[in-house]
Scaffold this motif. Structure first.
Motif: not given
Length: 238
Positions: A22-26, A104-106, A137-138, A30-36
């Motif tokens: 729910l949180m990561l895959l959905f 999330l950080n990846i 990153f860390f 997708p939100l990361t891909i949209v911003w990219i």
């Protein structure tokens, strides 16, 4: 399969669905891909802030509110003891937080790296921007982890109090604390405490770490509160 193994599996499946799917895959991926894509297609300037961590923070806090209430009666009905359930819930919940924050950080690292490769000046919305001038990153990972612990620990602590005491009693207690706080503040007691704390020299990362540690203490403080908890919460008017 014994009751304890069944409860671990129940909580594991719920945490896996809630955090991984729910949180990561959905949402987060997708939100990361949209911003990219937006960064590659549009001319984003420095005033543009890409936000992908907000939903994760919300879900971490929300799980502290709803996870216990939904899983607790089912686990007890399957033959688990309250102590077994709480230990499994703490372990699976913290494991889900660590896994979610790492993923999330990846995603954030991929977003920032692609932006840098394509000279996109947009930044990302993140609590670490309050403490760090540049992306590390860390550093971002640690702050996300402490924020995640805070969201989960404090939300579950508040939920445990409402569960045992009741909503109306919690409102009354909150009003009493608020009134006392107002008198202490204008009486100068709290101001003196703030002045004392301001004289303590701590780095921003140390402050964040202390907040995360306090949240963990609050999380585990729910164990004595809930180890003899009834199957259903205190009525709202109780």
């Amino acid at each position: 399969m014994n009751a304890q193994s069944a409860v671990f599996r129940l909580i594991y499946e719920d945490v896996s669905w809630y955090f991984a799917k729910l949180m990561l895959l959905f949402i987060t991926v997708p939100l990361t891909i949209v911003w990219i894509i937006a960064g590659l297609v549009f001319d984003l300037d420095r005033e543009t802030i890409a936000a992908i961590s907000g939903p994760a923070y919300y879900f971490l806090a929300y799980f502290g509110f709803v996870g216990f209430k939904s899983l607790f009666p089912i686990s007890i009905g399957m033959g688990s003891t309250r102590e077994q359930f709480l230990k499994a819930y703490y372990g699976m919940g913290l494991g889900g937080i660590i896994f979610s924050v790492l993923c999330l950080n990846i995603c954030q690292y991929a977003l920032i790296t692609i932006y840098q490769w394509n000279s996109v000046e947009a930044g990302i919305l993140h609590a670490a921007r309050l403490f760090l001038e540049e992306y590390h990153f860390f550093g971002y990972l640690w702050i996300d982890l402490m924020v995640g612990m805070t969201c989960f620990g404090l939300s579950f602590f508040g939920n445990a109090i409402v569960y045992r005491v009741g909503f109306m009693r919690c409102v009354i207690m909150l009003m009493i604390v608020t009134v006392v706080g107002i008198f202490l503040y204008y009486g100068g007691a709290i101001s003196a405490l703030f002045d004392l704390m301001s004289n303590i020299k701590m780095s921003a990362m140390a402050i964040v770490s202390c907040i995360g540690a306090v949240s963990l203490v609050a999380l585990f403080a729910t164990y004595p509160m809930l180890r003899h908890a009834p199957l259903h919460p205190m009525p709202r008017k109780g």
